[in-house]
Motif scaffolding. Sequence first.
Motif, mmCIF file in Angstrom:
data_model
loop_
_atom_site.group_PDB
_atom_site.id
_atom_site.type_symbol
_atom_site.label_atom_id
_atom_site.label_comp_id
_atom_site.label_asym_id
_atom_site.label_seq_id
_atom_site.Cartn_x
_atom_site.Cartn_y
_atom_site.Cartn_z
ATOM 1 N N TRP A 1 0.796 -1.225 0.000
ATOM 2 C CA TRP A 1 0.000 0.000 0.000
ATOM 3 C C TRP A 1 0.830 1.278 0.000
ATOM 4 C CZ3 TRP A 1 -0.274 -3.638 3.961
ATOM 5 C CH2 TRP A 1 0.360 -3.299 5.136
ATOM 6 N N GLU A 2 2.140 1.168 0.253
ATOM 7 C CA GLU A 2 2.963 2.374 0.303
ATOM 8 C C GLU A 2 3.867 2.570 -0.908
ATOM 9 O OE1 GLU A 2 5.104 2.697 3.946
ATOM 10 O OE2 GLU A 2 3.294 2.766 5.162
ATOM 11 N N SER A 3 4.132 1.541 -1.657
ATOM 12 C CA SER A 3 5.049 1.650 -2.784
ATOM 13 C C SER A 3 4.387 2.416 -3.930
ATOM 14 C CB SER A 3 5.462 0.267 -3.262
ATOM 15 O OG SER A 3 6.260 0.372 -4.423
ATOM 16 N N SER A 4 5.181 3.260 -4.571
ATOM 17 C CA SER A 4 4.672 4.022 -5.707
ATOM 18 C C SER A 4 4.817 3.264 -7.017
ATOM 19 C CB SER A 4 5.411 5.360 -5.803
ATOM 20 O OG SER A 4 6.791 5.122 -6.016
ATOM 21 N N SER A 5 5.341 2.050 -6.948
ATOM 22 C CA SER A 5 5.647 1.330 -8.176
ATOM 23 C C SER A 5 5.310 -0.150 -8.044
ATOM 24 C CB SER A 5 7.146 1.499 -8.480
ATOM 25 O OG SER A 5 7.615 0.512 -9.340
ATOM 26 N N LEU A 6 4.633 -0.684 -9.061
ATOM 27 C CA LEU A 6 4.355 -2.117 -9.110
ATOM 28 C C LEU A 6 5.666 -2.895 -9.242
ATOM 29 C CD1 LEU A 6 2.297 -4.418 -9.209
ATOM 30 C CD2 LEU A 6 2.169 -4.083 -11.684
ATOM 31 N N PHE A 7 6.654 -2.319 -9.940
ATOM 32 C CA PHE A 7 7.952 -2.962 -10.088
ATOM 33 C C PHE A 7 8.592 -3.201 -8.723
ATOM 34 C CE2 PHE A 7 12.582 -2.640 -10.299
ATOM 35 C CZ PHE A 7 12.860 -3.702 -11.130
ATOM 36 N N THR A 8 8.503 -2.218 -7.829
ATOM 37 C CA THR A 8 9.081 -2.365 -6.493
ATOM 38 C C THR A 8 8.429 -3.525 -5.761
ATOM 39 O OG1 THR A 8 9.541 0.001 -6.372
ATOM 40 C CG2 THR A 8 9.484 -1.184 -4.288
ATOM 41 N N GLN A 9 7.128 -3.656 -5.878
ATOM 42 C CA GLN A 9 6.423 -4.752 -5.225
ATOM 43 C C GLN A 9 6.822 -6.104 -5.815
ATOM 44 O OE1 GLN A 9 2.340 -3.727 -5.822
ATOM 45 N NE2 GLN A 9 2.403 -2.008 -4.381
ATOM 46 N N LEU A 10 6.789 -6.189 -7.142
ATOM 47 C CA LEU A 10 7.126 -7.463 -7.785
ATOM 48 C C LEU A 10 8.575 -7.851 -7.542
ATOM 49 C CD1 LEU A 10 5.282 -7.115 -11.216
ATOM 50 C CD2 LEU A 10 4.663 -8.578 -9.287
ATOM 51 N N PHE A 11 9.482 -6.889 -7.690
ATOM 52 C CA PHE A 11 10.898 -7.177 -7.501
ATOM 53 C C PHE A 11 11.188 -7.494 -6.040
ATOM 54 C CE2 PHE A 11 15.338 -5.957 -6.767
ATOM 55 C CZ PHE A 11 15.948 -6.761 -7.720
ATOM 56 N N GLY A 12 10.625 -6.712 -5.145
ATOM 57 C CA GLY A 12 10.877 -6.925 -3.725
ATOM 58 C C GLY A 12 10.308 -8.235 -3.225
ATOM 59 N N TYR A 13 9.031 -8.446 -3.456
ATOM 60 C CA TYR A 13 8.396 -9.661 -2.955
ATOM 61 C C TYR A 13 8.798 -10.889 -3.762
ATOM 62 C CZ TYR A 13 5.463 -6.600 -0.114
ATOM 63 O OH TYR A 13 5.006 -5.670 0.790
ATOM 64 N N GLY A 14 8.666 -10.783 -5.083
ATOM 65 C CA GLY A 14 9.017 -11.922 -5.936
ATOM 66 C C GLY A 14 10.489 -12.266 -5.880
ATOM 67 N N GLY A 15 11.330 -11.231 -5.876
ATOM 68 C CA GLY A 15 12.771 -11.463 -5.834
ATOM 69 C C GLY A 15 13.221 -12.127 -4.551
ATOM 70 N N ASN A 16 12.722 -11.650 -3.403
ATOM 71 C CA ASN A 16 13.105 -12.254 -2.131
ATOM 72 C C ASN A 16 12.598 -13.680 -2.010
ATOM 73 O OD1 ASN A 16 14.656 -10.427 -0.281
ATOM 74 N ND2 ASN A 16 13.044 -9.037 -0.950
ATOM 75 N N PHE A 17 11.414 -13.938 -2.512
ATOM 76 C CA PHE A 17 10.875 -15.295 -2.512
ATOM 77 C C PHE A 17 11.746 -16.206 -3.386
ATOM 78 C CE2 PHE A 17 8.270 -18.530 -4.565
ATOM 79 C CZ PHE A 17 7.736 -19.181 -3.462
ATOM 80 N N ALA A 18 11.957 -15.789 -4.636
ATOM 81 C CA ALA A 18 12.703 -16.617 -5.590
ATOM 82 C C ALA A 18 14.153 -16.824 -5.171
ATOM 83 C CB ALA A 18 12.644 -15.989 -6.981
ATOM 84 N N PHE A 19 14.733 -15.828 -4.522
ATOM 85 C CA PHE A 19 16.131 -15.873 -4.102
ATOM 86 C C PHE A 19 16.408 -17.036 -3.152
ATOM 87 C CE2 PHE A 19 19.712 -13.014 -2.323
ATOM 88 C CZ PHE A 19 20.563 -13.381 -3.346
#
Length: 196
Positions: free
Chosen positions: A60-78
Motif C-alpha cells: 500500500w505504500e510503494s509508488s511502483s508495481l515494479f518495487t512490489q514485484l521485484f521486492g516480494y518476488g525477488g526475495n521469494f525466488a532468491f
Amino acid sequence: MRTKSSRPAPRTAVTVSLLAYCGVIVSLTMLKAFFMIGLLWQPENQRVRGLSLVPLNDLWESSSLFTQLFGYGGNFAFFVPFGVLAYLLVGQIGLTTLLGAGFSLPIEVSQFAFQLGFSDIDDFLLNTLGAFAGAVIAYWAGPKAQWLWVTLTAVVVIVFVVLIILGDSLGDPNRVAEVNAAGYARENGFTLQDCP
C-alpha cells in the motif's frame, strides 16, 4: 545398471552447492558496496541503513508495481534454491524452512547493524517462504532430480562469478536510469549515510 543421473547426488556435492549459493546470497544482500555487476548499482550508494518492521507495507505504500514485484518476488525466488539444496541435506520441509529463516534473519540484522542495506520484515518473511517452497519442490521432484539441482546451482554460481569479474565493463553508462539505493532511500523516507 543405474546411471549417474538416476543416483542421488553425494552429500558433499550438495553441501558444496549450498555453501556456494549461500555465498551468492550474502554477496547480493550485504556486499554490494564492495563490487559491481555491470551498471546495476553503484557501490557507493549501497552503504545505507533502513528498517521496516511493518509486514507487507510495500503493498500500500510503494509508488511502483515494479518495487512490489521485484521486492516480494525477488526475495521469494532468491531463497527457493536455498530451500531445495537444504532439503536435500536435511530431508525435512519444516527443518528446511527453519534453516531458511535462520539464515535470513542474521542477514537482515547485519544489513542494519553494519549499514549494508535495508532490513525489512518482508524480506525475512519472503525468504523463509522461498526456502519452504524450495523444500516442497525438492520433495516433490524426488531424489532423481538432485543432480539437476546441483548442476543448476553450479551454473548460477559460475555466471555470478563471471559477472563480478566483468564488473563495470558491462552496460552503457549513458543509458543508466536513476534506480539505486539512494533513490529508494529518498522515496521511502530513509536517510542515506556515506561510508565512514
